[in-house]
Design a protein around this motif. Structure first.
Motif, PDB file in Angstrom:
ATOM      1  N   CYS A 174       0.846  -1.190   0.000  1.00 36.90           N
ATOM      2  CA  CYS A 174       0.000   0.000   0.000  1.00 36.90           C
ATOM      3  C   CYS A 174       0.882   1.240   0.000  1.00 36.90           C
ATOM      4  O   CYS A 174       1.804   1.361   0.807  1.00 36.90           O
ATOM      5  N   ASP A 183      -0.205   4.210   0.725  1.00 36.94           N
ATOM      6  CA  ASP A 183      -0.666   5.141   1.756  1.00 36.94           C
ATOM      7  C   ASP A 183      -0.235   4.750   3.165  1.00 36.94           C
ATOM      8  O   ASP A 183       0.257   5.584   3.914  1.00 36.94           O
ATOM      9  N   CYS A 184      -0.425   3.482   3.539  1.00 33.18           N
ATOM     10  CA  CYS A 184      -0.121   3.088   4.926  1.00 33.18           C
ATOM     11  C   CYS A 184       1.083   2.159   5.046  1.00 33.18           C
ATOM     12  O   CYS A 184       1.533   1.871   6.153  1.00 33.18           O
ATOM     13  N   SER A 225      -7.167   1.792   0.775  1.00 36.26           N
ATOM     14  CA  SER A 225      -6.624   2.494  -0.379  1.00 36.26           C
ATOM     15  C   SER A 225      -6.456   1.549  -1.570  1.00 36.26           C
ATOM     16  O   SER A 225      -6.164   0.376  -1.407  1.00 36.26           O
TER      17      SER A 225
END
Length: 86
Positions: A22, A24-25, A60
């Motif tokens: 991911c 985003d994280c 996401s």
């Protein structure tokens, strides 16, 4: 570890799982070849760009797909032991 080329397909994985991270994280996951084959429309010639992923931690859809050199590398990467460096 390498990024898939534009026309990389399931056959490119050579039995190793696809590494998905991911953006985003930072959550990491492995997607086994048999899972990709089950969702494929054209067996092992399905391009990896066909598959869309959603992070199980944050939801996401912004992910990086990486192809490991072998299964051992994939499992080390999933545990956080390897970083993709380019």
């Amino acid at each position: 570890m390498r990024r898939p080329e534009a026309r990389s397909n399931i056959f490119t994985l050579d039995g190793s799982p696809l590494c998905v991270a991911c953006q985003d994280c930072g959550h990491r996951a492995l997607v086994e070849t048999k899972t990709l084959l089950a969702k494929s429309r054209s067996y092992n010639m399905e391009e990896l760009s066909f598959f869309r992923f959603k992070c199980s931690q944050c939801g996401s859809r912004a992910v990086d797909k990486l192809i490991p050199h072998d299964q051992a590398e994939a499992y080390r990467w999933a545990k956080g032991g390897l970083d993709y460096t380019g």
